[in-house]
Design an enzyme around this catalytic site. Structure first.
Site, PDB file in Angstrom:
ATOM      1  N   ASP A   1       0.826  -1.212   0.000  1.00 30.19           N
ATOM      2  CA  ASP A   1       0.000   0.000   0.000  1.00 30.19           C
ATOM      3  C   ASP A   1       0.863   1.265   0.000  1.00 30.19           C
ATOM      4  O   ASP A   1       2.094   1.191   0.024  1.00 30.19           O
ATOM      5  CB  ASP A   1      -0.930  -0.055   1.224  1.00 30.19           C
ATOM      6  CG  ASP A   1      -2.318   0.489   0.933  1.00 30.19           C
ATOM      7  OD1 ASP A   1      -2.427   1.446   0.146  1.00 30.19           O
ATOM      8  OD2 ASP A   1      -3.300  -0.033   1.514  1.00 30.19           O
TER       9      ASP A   1
ATOM     10  N   ASP B   1      -9.888   3.836  -3.283  1.00 31.53           N
ATOM     11  CA  ASP B   1     -10.700   2.667  -2.937  1.00 31.53           C
ATOM     12  C   ASP B   1     -12.104   2.705  -3.534  1.00 31.53           C
ATOM     13  O   ASP B   1     -12.718   3.774  -3.667  1.00 31.53           O
ATOM     14  CB  ASP B   1     -10.859   2.558  -1.416  1.00 31.53           C
ATOM     15  CG  ASP B   1      -9.523   2.357  -0.728  1.00 31.53           C
ATOM     16  OD1 ASP B   1      -8.492   2.368  -1.410  1.00 31.53           O
ATOM     17  OD2 ASP B   1      -9.533   2.202   0.500  1.00 31.53           O
TER      18      ASP B   1
HETATM   19  C1  GAL Z   1      -6.002   1.586   1.263  1.00 28.61           C
HETATM   20  C2  GAL Z   1      -6.079   0.490   0.233  1.00 28.61           C
HETATM   21  C3  GAL Z   1      -7.236  -0.421   0.599  1.00 28.61           C
HETATM   22  C4  GAL Z   1      -7.018  -0.995   1.974  1.00 28.61           C
HETATM   23  C5  GAL Z   1      -6.810   0.144   2.969  1.00 28.61           C
HETATM   24  C6  GAL Z   1      -6.464  -0.366   4.354  1.00 28.61           C
HETATM   25  O1  GAL Z   1      -4.950   2.434   0.972  1.00 28.61           O
HETATM   26  O2  GAL Z   1      -6.257   1.064  -1.030  1.00 28.61           O
HETATM   27  O3  GAL Z   1      -7.397  -1.431  -0.373  1.00 28.61           O
HETATM   28  O4  GAL Z   1      -5.916  -1.865   1.951  1.00 28.61           O
HETATM   29  O5  GAL Z   1      -5.791   1.021   2.536  1.00 28.61           O
HETATM   30  O6  GAL Z   1      -6.609   0.657   5.297  1.00 28.61           O
END
Ligand code: GAL
Length: 544
Positions: free
Chosen positions: A149, A216
Site C-alpha cells: 500500500d 478505494d
Molecule cells: C487503502 C487500500 C485499501 C485498503 C486500505 C487499508 O490504501 O487502497 O485497499 O488496503 O488502505 O486501510
C-alpha cells in the site's frame, strides 16, 4: 487453472531491477478481509473465510488467494526489527495461519505498505526503511503474495499524500521488489499505489503482477462510474502477468442490486481486473444471488482468458447513458459489453461494424443463452444492466472508414480557450491541443465534410488527466464537453481519462446527428455548464 509463471519477456527488455517477480498469466483471484472487516480482521475470521472459499466452491473456480489486509500487525517490531503479528487477534501466529491456508490448497496473501505506517493505523509500522527484513519475514511466514500500500509515504503523520513527487515515485515500490527477489520464496507482488502520478502504468505494469489504479472502491453504485472511467488508460497496459486492479469486489455487501452486481462483476471481468471477493464467505451471511454472481463460470472465463487483453470503450452515448465496450478473446472470439448506466429500461441499437463484426454467434453469459447478432442489433436493457456477450463464429466487416481529419489548428477558438503547442511526441496526431475550454469558450470547426445527411460517427481526440482521489462523494474523473452540429442543439458527452498525463491523446467515438451531406458543416465544441473544465481537444475524425 491458476498457474503462476515467470514472465521473462518483460524482464529482458528492462533493467535487472524488474527481475523475476512471480506473475500470474491471468488476473489474480481470491478473497481479502478489508471490504467487510476493515482493519479489524482476526484469526477466526480469516480461517472462516478461507474455509468458505473451499466450501462454497470458489477455490475450484480459481479464487485461491486469502489476503489478510490492514490490522494484522502489532504496534511494535521485535528485537530483530521484524514486524510482529498482533498476539491477541492472531494468537497462533502467521506460520500456523499460513499452514492452515496452505492445507486448504490456497495461497497466503500478506499486506504491508511502502510508508512509515500501515493505512488507517497511525500506530502500526509499515515497511519503509525495513524492506529487506520485512521481505524475509514475509517469506519465512509462508507468504505467497504481497499487497503493498501507499499510506504515510512521506511522513508518519500524514496518511494520504497524493501530490508530492516522493509519494508518486516508483522508488519505494522498486525497493520492496528487490527485497522480495532476494528471498528464496516465490511471491506475487500486488501494488496498491492508487494510480497517483503521471504515466503510472509505464512502471507499474512491468513491476507488479497487478497495480491499483484508483482510490478505494466505495460501497455504492456510483463508485463504478468513477473507477471504470479512470481505468481506461490503465487497462490498455494490461497483458499476461500485468493487471490493472480496479479494486476489490463489493458484491455481497448490500451495496448493489443483483443487476448492479452483474454489472460490477462483468465489467471487472472484461477489463481483466483481479477478482478479489470482499464479502463474508459464510452462507448465512451473504445473499445466495451474490454467490451465484461470483461463481458464474462463463464470466470468470472472460476474466481468465489466456489472451489477457482488456476490453476498451467502443462508443458512448452520454445523455442516453449507455456505452459499448469490446475486447478480444482467445480462439478468435470477442467479448461485447453493452452497459446501461441509466436506472431505467431502455432499447438501444448497436452498429456492430464499429467492432468489425457483420454477424456472429452470441452467448449471453448472464442468461446462459445462445443467440446470434448481426448488422445494427437492437438490445433491450434493464436498469443498470450490463449485457455481456461472448461472440464466436464471427463474420467480419470493414470498420467505418475515415473520410476527413480536422486538427484544432483548423478551428476558431473563442473565449478563454487557448491553443497549446505540445512536444514532438505529445498531443498526437498533430502535436497541438486546445485547453481551458469552459462553458463560455468555444472551438468551432467550419467546412466539415460529411458523406451523408443525418447521424454519423465522429472520433473525438481529446486529453483528460483529471485524476481525482475521491472515494465517497459524487466527484468523478470524467470531464464533460458539448458539441453542436450546424443549427442543432448542443449535446453533452462525458470523457473518461485519456492517458497518463495532460499530453496523451485518447479517442472517444460518438454518433452525432444533424450533418448535411457535403462540405459545409459546422461543429462547435464548448464546456458544459457544471463549473468544471472540458477535456482538452485535439481534433476530430469524420467517418463515412
Ligand atoms: C487503502 C487500500 C485499501 C485498503 C486500505 C487499508 O490504501 O487502497 O485497499 O488496503 O488502505 O486501510
Amino acid at each position: 487453472m491458476f498457474i503462476t509463471s515467470r514472465i521473462t519477456v518483460l524482464a529482458a527488455a528492462l533493467p535487472a531491477v524488474y527481475g523475476t517477480t512471480v506473475k500470474s498469466p491471468t488476473p489474480p483471484m481470491g478473497w481479502n478481509s478489508y471490504n467487510h472487516y476493515n482493519c479489524q480482521p482476526n484469526e477466526t475470521i480469516i480461517k472462516q473465510n478461507a474455509q468458505g472459499l473451499v466450501d462454497l466452491g470458489f477455490r475450484d473456480l480459481g479464487y485461491n488467494i486469502v489476503t489478510v489486509d490492514c490490522g494484522w500487525a502489532a504496534t511494535t517490531r521485535d528485537e530483530q526489527d521484524r514486524l510482529q503479528w498482533d498476539k491477541e487477534t492472531f494468537p497462533s501466529g502467521p506460520e500456523a495461519l499460513g499452514d492452515f491456508i496452505h492445507n486448504l490448497d490456497l495461497k497466503f496473501g500478506l499486506y504491508s505498505g511502502a510508508g512509515y505506517r500501515m493505512c488507517g493505523l497511525p500506530d502500526t509500522p509499515a515497511s519503509l526503511g525495513y524492506e529487506e527484513i520485512d521481505a524475509q519475514a514475509f517469506a519465512d511466514w509462508g507468504g505467497d503474495t504481497l499487497k503493498y500500500d501507499n499510506c504515510y509515504s512521506t511522513s508518519p503523520t500524514e496518511m494520504v499524500d497524493v501530490t508530492s513527487p516522493e509519494s508518486q515515485s516508483p522508488d519505494r515500490f522498486i525497493t520492496m521488489e528487490k527485497a522480495l527477489n532476494q528471498t528464496d520464496r516465490d511471491m506475487q507482488y500486488f501494488l496498491c499505489q492508487w494510480g497517483i502520478g503521471q504515466n503510472v502504468p509505464d512502471w507499474t505494469a512491468p513491476l507488479g503482477n497487478s497495480w491499483r489504479m484508483s482510490n478505494d472502491i466505495f460501497n455504492a453504485w456510483r463508485a463504478l462510474w468513477r473507477i471504470v472511467n479512470q481505468a481506461v488508460p490503465h487497462v490498455q497496459h494490461t497483458g499476461p502477468g500485468a493487471f490493472a486492479d480496479l479494486d476489490m469486489l463489493i458484491i455481497g455487501l448490500n451495496a448493489l442490486s443483483v443487476e448492479e452486481e452483474h454489472f460490477h462483476f462483468g465489467f471487472w471481468s472484461m477489463l481483466k481486473s483481479p477478482l478479489i471477493i470482499g464479502g463474508v464467505l459464510v452462507e448465512a451471511e451473504i445473499p445466495a444471488s451474490s454467490l451465484e454472481v461470483m461463481r458464474n463460470e462463463e464470466v470468470i472465463a472472460i476474466n481468465q482468458d489466456p489472451l489477457a487483453k482488456a476490453a476498451a470503450l467502443v462508443i458512448r452515448y452520454t445523455e442516453e447513458e449507455w456505452d459499448v465496450w469490446a475486447g478480444p478473446l482467445s480462439d478468435d472470439r470477442m467479448v461485447l459489453g453493452i452497459a446501461n448506466w441509466k436506472n431505467e429500461t431502455q432499447t438501444v441499437e448497436v452498429d456492430l461494424s464499429l467492432v468489425g463484426v457483420s454477424s456472429a454467434a452470441s452467448r449471453d453469459v448472464w442468461a446462459h443463452e445462445d443467440g446470434s447478432i448481426s448488422g445494427v442489433q437492437t438490445f433491450e436493457l434493464k436498469p443498470h444492466e450490463l449485457r455481456l456477450l461472448v461472440l464466436s463464429d464471427i463474420e467480419t466487416t470493414e470498420k467505418p472508414s475515415s473520410i476527413a481529419y480536422y486538427s484544432v489548428q483548423d478551428a476558431t477558438v473563442g473565449g478563454q480557450a487557448a491553443l497549446v503547442d505540445c512536444g514532438a511526441d505529445d498531443c498526437l496526431p498533430n502535436h497541438l491541443k486546445v485547453g481551458s475550454i469552459n462553458a463560455d469558450a468555444s472551438v468551432t470547426f467550419e467546412g466539415v465534410s460529411s458523406a451523408h445527411s443525418g447521424e454519423i460517427f465522429v472520433g473525438i481526440d481529446f486529453i483528460n488527466y483529471e485524476y481525482t482521489h475521491t472515494i465517497g462523494d459524487w466527484a468523478t474523473n470524467t470531464r464533460n464537453m458539448t458539441f453542436a452540429v450546424n443549427d442543432n442543439e448542443a449535446k453533452r458527452w462525458a470523457f473518461p481519462l485519456a492517458g497518463g498525463d495532460w499530453y496523451e491523446t485518447g479517442r472517444l467515438m460518438v454518433a452525432l446527428d444533424g450533418f448535411v451531406a457535403g462540405d459545409e458543416n459546422t461543429v462547435v465544441f464548448s464546456g458544459f455548464d457544471d463549473g468544471h473544465w472540458a477535456p482538452d481537444l485535439v481534433g476530430l475524425e469524420i467517418f463515412e
